[in-house]
Design a protein around this motif. Structure first.
Motif, PDB file in Angstrom:
ATOM      1  N   VAL A 195      17.947   9.490   0.853  1.00 33.71           N
ATOM      2  CA  VAL A 195      17.167   9.137   2.053  1.00 33.71           C
ATOM      3  C   VAL A 195      15.906  10.010   2.127  1.00 33.71           C
ATOM      4  O   VAL A 195      14.822   9.529   2.470  1.00 33.71           O
ATOM      5  N   GLU A 196      16.078  11.259   1.760  1.00 32.48           N
ATOM      6  CA  GLU A 196      14.915  12.184   1.742  1.00 32.48           C
ATOM      7  C   GLU A 196      13.830  11.644   0.805  1.00 32.48           C
ATOM      8  O   GLU A 196      12.651  11.567   1.164  1.00 32.48           O
ATOM      9  N   ARG A 197      14.242  11.248  -0.380  1.00 31.75           N
ATOM     10  CA  ARG A 197      13.279  10.742  -1.370  1.00 31.75           C
ATOM     11  C   ARG A 197      12.638   9.430  -0.888  1.00 31.75           C
ATOM     12  O   ARG A 197      11.442   9.215  -1.039  1.00 31.75           O
ATOM     13  N   ALA A 198      13.470   8.578  -0.304  1.00 35.07           N
ATOM     14  CA  ALA A 198      12.943   7.291   0.185  1.00 35.07           C
ATOM     15  C   ALA A 198      11.950   7.525   1.319  1.00 35.07           C
ATOM     16  O   ALA A 198      10.917   6.843   1.397  1.00 35.07           O
ATOM     17  N   SER A 199      12.232   8.499   2.178  1.00 40.29           N
ATOM     18  CA  SER A 199      11.326   8.778   3.306  1.00 40.29           C
ATOM     19  C   SER A 199       9.976   9.256   2.775  1.00 40.29           C
ATOM     20  O   SER A 199       8.922   8.870   3.294  1.00 40.29           O
ATOM     21  N   ALA A 200      10.010  10.088   1.716  1.00 37.38           N
ATOM     22  CA  ALA A 200       8.752  10.567   1.130  1.00 37.38           C
ATOM     23  C   ALA A 200       8.006   9.389   0.490  1.00 37.38           C
ATOM     24  O   ALA A 200       6.781   9.263   0.628  1.00 37.38           O
ATOM     25  N   ALA A 201       8.741   8.501  -0.181  1.00 36.50           N
ATOM     26  CA  ALA A 201       8.097   7.336  -0.811  1.00 36.50           C
ATOM     27  C   ALA A 201       7.466   6.441   0.252  1.00 36.50           C
ATOM     28  O   ALA A 201       6.398   5.854   0.042  1.00 36.50           O
ATOM     29  N   PHE A 202       8.118   6.347   1.407  1.00 36.79           N
ATOM     30  CA  PHE A 202       7.595   5.504   2.493  1.00 36.79           C
ATOM     31  C   PHE A 202       6.204   5.968   2.932  1.00 36.79           C
ATOM     32  O   PHE A 202       5.307   5.151   3.153  1.00 36.79           O
ATOM     33  N   GLU A 203       6.042   7.277   3.034  1.00 36.67           N
ATOM     34  CA  GLU A 203       4.750   7.833   3.482  1.00 36.67           C
ATOM     35  C   GLU A 203       3.608   7.329   2.603  1.00 36.67           C
ATOM     36  O   GLU A 203       2.508   7.071   3.078  1.00 36.67           O
ATOM     37  N   GLN A 204       3.901   7.181   1.329  1.00 32.64           N
ATOM     38  CA  GLN A 204       2.902   6.740   0.365  1.00 32.64           C
ATOM     39  C   GLN A 204       2.801   5.203   0.323  1.00 32.64           C
ATOM     40  O   GLN A 204       1.731   4.636   0.420  1.00 32.64           O
ATOM     41  N   TRP A 205       3.952   4.554   0.217  1.00 32.35           N
ATOM     42  CA  TRP A 205       4.014   3.100  -0.031  1.00 32.35           C
ATOM     43  C   TRP A 205       3.474   2.303   1.150  1.00 32.35           C
ATOM     44  O   TRP A 205       2.850   1.263   0.992  1.00 32.35           O
ATOM     45  N   ARG A 206       3.683   2.796   2.360  1.00 28.48           N
ATOM     46  CA  ARG A 206       3.252   2.040   3.542  1.00 28.48           C
ATOM     47  C   ARG A 206       1.724   1.921   3.615  1.00 28.48           C
ATOM     48  O   ARG A 206       1.200   1.046   4.293  1.00 28.48           O
ATOM     49  N   ALA A 210      11.427  -6.447   1.711  1.00 33.14           N
ATOM     50  CA  ALA A 210      11.245  -5.086   2.247  1.00 33.14           C
ATOM     51  C   ALA A 210      10.106  -4.363   1.528  1.00 33.14           C
ATOM     52  O   ALA A 210       9.252  -3.755   2.178  1.00 33.14           O
ATOM     53  N   VAL A 211      10.065  -4.433   0.202  1.00 35.36           N
ATOM     54  CA  VAL A 211       9.028  -3.652  -0.497  1.00 35.36           C
ATOM     55  C   VAL A 211       7.636  -4.250  -0.255  1.00 35.36           C
ATOM     56  O   VAL A 211       6.654  -3.519  -0.159  1.00 35.36           O
ATOM     57  N   VAL A 212       7.565  -5.572  -0.130  1.00 40.76           N
ATOM     58  CA  VAL A 212       6.282  -6.185   0.225  1.00 40.76           C
ATOM     59  C   VAL A 212       5.859  -5.718   1.622  1.00 40.76           C
ATOM     60  O   VAL A 212       4.686  -5.483   1.888  1.00 40.76           O
ATOM     61  N   CYS A 213       6.836  -5.553   2.505  1.00 36.53           N
ATOM     62  CA  CYS A 213       6.545  -5.090   3.876  1.00 36.53           C
ATOM     63  C   CYS A 213       6.270  -3.583   3.921  1.00 36.53           C
ATOM     64  O   CYS A 213       5.955  -3.059   4.986  1.00 36.53           O
ATOM     65  N   GLY A 214       6.440  -2.887   2.795  1.00 34.42           N
ATOM     66  CA  GLY A 214       6.111  -1.458   2.744  1.00 34.42           C
ATOM     67  C   GLY A 214       7.299  -0.538   2.926  1.00 34.42           C
ATOM     68  O   GLY A 214       7.124   0.664   3.145  1.00 34.42           O
TER      69      GLY A 214
END
Ligand code: NAD
Length: 509
Positions: A59-70, A175-179
């Motif tokens: 979850v930690e890694r996914a949260s960091a990826a979210f900051e970038q991917w969004r 989901a990934v298209v939505c960021g």
């Protein structure tokens, strides 16, 4: 009936398929999770599970990826899904075979499941240029009001064994298209297909330069799922499985006011009216009830037939069931593969015994076939049971090929029977009467998320929203506007005037 493969041959074939899909050395001595194929019942290997603490790290890694991917523009995010779709096209045969090996589906359905993944990728690519909001009339002069849809956050996905790859792709492509990055906890019964999807997604991410943690796997049983759904950093929990699982997960997510998308069990019916075209109806019923060995969430479980045609229809179904080719799902020509495991077989035999105890008449099927009692492969002859009007067992979802036949005299009675269960996934009516068809689709008709006319309840396509009401959980996935579940809505009012008028005529000076 067709012969079941030799287990060693099956294992060798599985490892070769995995290798081509980019999964190398999946098995670890001392792993906590066992991988089996229902085709032979034999063990393929052991796989290491995640611990709840490791889920926190994911979850930690996914949260960091979210900051970038969004912040990546949505049409650019769509390129990830395009690449995934290309890889799925390239590997369709292997991934389809792996679905058959692990979930026991006949090869044509295994390939169909991969085609469904390709279709949702196509939909996701188009969607990546269509994440639109509305502008809304405002009562204030010199103002503009609009809504935007923004990436939501980390998605925690739990999936069932029976659609081991499609459910992942329905959620992940959107989901990934939505960021949103996705952490997927697949069924502990279908780990190899999960590893294969993850390998293809990792390759797609590498090719387009997306963050690795845009898609991750959390392997394990219920406790790993619990760790995922309990984590407050998981913005959306999308959970597919039994009503029992949903009733455990929902209070956890509600307790932290998280967002939930539930796709739970069904108890799907078909009404057959006197005007029904019987050849088409029989084909529709057999596919929906016996296909996938009754292990689809949308499988037909209750047939509600007009009493004037019940004897003829049951006789035709009995004949069709008697000649169903049962056997290895990898063999061309097989139409019914194995049950997933011994627990499913136990559920099948218990439900049949209960049905007969409640006055049901077994018309056909119910026997275990092909393998001997000592084997861990469970092939059964799909069953039809004619039931009296009042019975409890027909109200439960037994995840196996049992078709209960009930009769009706008035169409209102048929609709009341169809709706008289706690689940509300899929439903259908076979009729040539436009009045009955429209009534079935009207607010007074079927109370399910899916209602079909002259088609069985199973076999949905990607463009429509998929899901059901009541204990099925109310979630919608796949097409139509289901994408909105993966985004947060932001309502924006912009004042471009030099005044500050307040809404509702409020004065504050
Ligand atoms: P299941 O409920 O046993 O397991 C589904 C998933 O939930 C698995 O990954 C499992 O590990 C996980 N899980 C179980 N308990 C959990 C808990 N307490 N916390 C977190 N995770 C938990 O279902 P199954 O036997 O794999 O699949 C069959 C069921 O799924 C049927 O009821 C079927 O109708 C339903 N299903 C529904 C849909 C749909 O779209 N509505 C689609 C496929 C399957």
């Amino acid at each position: 009936m067709t012969a079941v493969l030799n287990h060693d041959e099956l294992r060798t074939r599985t490892l070769a398929i995995l290798d081509r899909l980019g999964v190398r050395d999946p098995f670890t001595d001392g792993g906590e999770l066992i991988s089996r194929s229902p085709i032979t019942g034999g063990e393929l290997g052991w796989i290491t599970a995640h611990t709840p603490a490791q889920v926190g790290e994911l979850v930690e890694r996914a949260s960091a990826a979210f900051e970038q991917w969004r912040l990546v523009p949505a049409p650019v995010r769509g390129q990830l899904v395009r690449e995934l779709g290309n890889l799925l096209r390239e590997h369709k045969t292997d991934l389809g075979a792996l679905v058959s090996i692990e979930a026991g589906k006949i090869i044509s359905e295994g390939l169909g499941e991969v085609q469904e993944m390709i279709d949702i990728c196509d939909l996701g690519i188009g969607l990546s240029r269509q994440l639109y909001g509305q502008t809304i009339a405002t009562e204030r002069p010199g103002h503009r009001m609009m809504e935007q849809w923004h990436p939501l956050g980390v998605v925690g996905l739990i999936s069932a064994f029976n659609f081991p790859v499609a459910v992942w792709s329905w959620n992940t492509a959107l989901a990934v298209v939505c960021g949103d990055p996705v952490i997927w906890k697949p069924s502990e019964k279908t780990l190899l297909t999960a590893l294969a999807c993850q390998a293809l997604m990792a390759e797609a991410a590498r090719r387009v330069g997306a963050p690795e943690a845009v898609s991750q796997l959390a392997l394990g049983r219920a406790e790993v799922g619990q760790a995922l759904v309990s984590d407050p950093r998981v913005a959306l929990v999308s959970a597919t499985g039994s009503v029992r699982m949903g009733k455990t997960v929902a209070p956890i997510v509600a307790g932290r006011l998280g967002r939930l998308l539930l796709e739970l069990g069904g108890n799907n019916a078909a009404i057959v009216a006197p005007s029904a075209e019987l050849d088409l109806t029989v084909r529709g019923i057999v596919f929906s009830a016996a296909g996938t060995a009754g292990q689809r969430c949308t499988s037909l479980r209750r047939l509600i037939v007009h009493s004037s045609i019940a004897d003829e229809l049951v006789a035709r179904l009995k004949k069709a069931y008697a000649s169903l080719p049962i056997g290895s799902p990898l063999q061309e020509g097989t139409l019914v593969g194995p049950l997933i495991d011994g627990t499913a077989y136990e559920g099948f035999t218990k439900a049949l015994a209960t049905a007969q105890g409640e006055g049901g008449e077994l018309i056909v099927g119910g026997e275990r076939v092909l393998a001997d009692e000592a084997s861990d492969a469970f092939y059964v002859q799909p069953a039809i049971v004619r039931m009296p009007a009042q019975s409890d067992i027909v109200k439960a979802e037994t995840f196996a090929p049992i078709l209960y036949v009930l009769t009706y005299d008035t169409f209102d009675e048929a609709i009341a029977l169809q709706n008289g269960v706690t689940q509300g996934l899929s439903s259908s009516v076979f009729t040539q009467s436009i009045r009955e068809a429209e009534e079935f689709l009207s607010p007074a008709g079927s109370d399910c998320g899916i209602a079909n006319v002259n088609i069985g309840p199973s076999g949905a396509e990607i463009g429509g929203a998929f899901g059901g009401e009541k204990e099925t959980g109310g979630g919608r996935e796949s097409g139509s506007d289901s994408w909105k579940a993966y985004l947060r809505r932001s309502t924006n009012t912009v004042n471009y005037s030099t005044e500050l008028p307040l809404a509702q005529g409020v004065e504050f000076v």
